[in-house]
Each structure stands twice: as structure tokens, then as C-alpha cells.
Design an enzyme around this catalytic site. Sequence first.
Site, mmCIF file in Angstrom:
data_model
loop_
_atom_site.group_PDB
_atom_site.id
_atom_site.type_symbol
_atom_site.label_atom_id
_atom_site.label_comp_id
_atom_site.label_asym_id
_atom_site.label_seq_id
_atom_site.Cartn_x
_atom_site.Cartn_y
_atom_site.Cartn_z
ATOM 1 C CB ILE A 187 -0.980 0.000 1.197
ATOM 2 C CG1 ILE A 187 -2.086 1.041 0.982
ATOM 3 C CG2 ILE A 187 -0.264 0.251 2.507
ATOM 4 C CD1 ILE A 187 -3.031 0.698 -0.127
ATOM 5 C CB SER A 216 10.622 -0.567 5.455
ATOM 6 O OG SER A 216 10.199 -1.874 5.138
ATOM 7 N NE ARG A 217 11.809 -4.853 12.503
ATOM 8 C CZ ARG A 217 12.777 -4.550 13.361
ATOM 9 N NH1 ARG A 217 14.039 -4.733 13.003
ATOM 10 N NH2 ARG A 217 12.495 -4.078 14.556
ATOM 11 C CE LYS A 264 -7.982 0.079 4.839
ATOM 12 N NZ LYS A 264 -8.191 -1.374 4.832
ATOM 13 C CG ASP A 305 -7.197 -4.523 6.006
ATOM 14 O OD1 ASP A 305 -6.577 -3.854 6.836
ATOM 15 O OD2 ASP A 305 -7.028 -4.403 4.774
#
Length: 308
Positions: free
Chosen positions: A14, A36-37, A90, A168
Amino acid sequence: MTDLRIAIVGFGKIARDQHVGAIAATAGAALAAVASRNASLSNLPHFATIEELLHKGPPIDAVSLCTPPQVRRAQAAAALAAGKHVMLEKPPGTGVAELDPLIAMAADAKRTLFATWHSRYAPAVEPAREWLATRRIRSVHINWKEDVRVWHPGQAWIWEPGGLGVFDPGINALSILTRILPKSVFVTAAELAFPANRQAPIAANLTLTDIGDTPITAEFDFRQTGPQSWDIVVETDQGRMSLSRGGRVMAVDGKIISEAPDEEYRELYRRFVVLAATGASDVDLAPLRLVADSFLLGERTIVEPFMD
């Protein structure tokens, strides 16, 4: 006025598909870093965690949290404590009560906390709200069904506690519902279907109403193949109003009244820039409350295991 320097935290599908382009297209916003990993973006500073970003990263004004909801509360608290504005993808968290301390932190720090509901910014949602405001609503039905393998490939977090499963996407429909209807709604019954090997539902049927006993029903399903369904139909005393394609098209008795290209995420960032200019917050928890009540009231059934 200088640009709002934003770091994206959590760089999954996303973030790549929506957030990067939306920031680039928003006047007054600039993407400054990624945390971010597992992923990075060329030509931008990259950090493994939000802690590393906040301690070692370039100057930023805000973070956009695109991580799974199970970890957002702690990340938002860290960002607010560091004096940053915070946008929450969200759902804003895994529970309703965990947002209250964040709202208080943002107010104390005079920083923005923006709990986003991107589907509310679909182009036909506001025309639908305005049209319904002068009609008597007789009933509402939501049909929100999509293929989880297409939209959440390999995303194991969505099946864990707090991941919401079919809620979701379903919460997108509820965010539109709570925006377009003139009265507050609440859940009266729910049927939740849990795969035998998962901790979150793959399908749900909800019964809702408002203070006037308006019948409202919703069907959510993650097992849809072929054409996807993101539709809301409202029967009124002056015709049938429908929202389709996730709120992009509004029709009355089959005649299209409003249709426009998708700019949901651009609208989110335009709103974020405006809020951050004064440190105001925007946190509407109505959609999340409906999901929480669905779990409280839900009658659970076990269905066949889901294999990604």
C-alpha cells in the site's frame, strides 16, 4: 511555506502503490525518508526501524505509519514524543481504547494525529452524503467482497489477532457508511466465519441500525474471485441510490450522477498538510467501534482452512 517533510514507516504494497505517488502529487508535502525492515526506495535515506529513523535520520516533520496495525500504537507514541505529526493508515489500531492516549499526546504536544479513512475520500462519497441528507432512508445494504490473494498476498499479519481479517477491507465500507448517513449507526448482530487455521474472520454478515430503526445489512467476504464487489445500495423515499467501485461512482435509479478518477490518497495528504499547519487532529473512531462491536456480538463459525 516550506514543505511538510514526511517519512513513510512500513514500506509494503500500500505504501508503494499509493502513498509514494500521493505525496509526490501533493503541494506542500515531500517524502524525506523510509523506515522498513524489508524494503527501501532508491535515492531516499532508509532506516530499519522508526527508532533508528527518529535518532539518526534526516530532519522530518511527520511520519506516515503504513505498518500493520498491531505495532502502530507504539510507533505513533514514539513519533509524537519526538515532536512529529502522525498519519495512521487504516485501521488506526488494534483496539479503540489504545487511541485515547495518542489523542491526548497529540493535543499536549500541539501535533497532528490523523486517523485516515481513505475510502471516505472517494469522489462520489460527498455527493452521496449530500443527496441522502434530504431523503428519508428506508434501508441500506453493503456488498463488499474481494479476493484476499489479490489484495493481501502473503500478508500473514492480516490473519493474526488485531489484523482484522475481512474487516480490513470491510472497515472501508463502514467508513463510508458512517460518513454518508445522517444518523449514527450501531451493530445489533453479526455472523463471523473463521478459517480453522486462522485467528481472524474470512467472512462476516452484519446487521446494523440507527436510532430510527433503519434496517442496515452488510456482507463482507475475502473469498471473492472474478469481479470484485465494493457496493453500497440505499433505498430512499425518492429512489435507489448506489455507490459502486468503492465510492467512485454514484447513481440514482441506475443513472450515474457522479463519477471521477480515484484520488483518495492525494486527498488524504492534502488534508494532512492542512492539519499539520496548525497542529489540529482528525481522529474519527466510529468505523473501528463498529468492527469492535461486531467481534463482541459476533456468532462465530469455523470454516475450511485458508491457504495463501
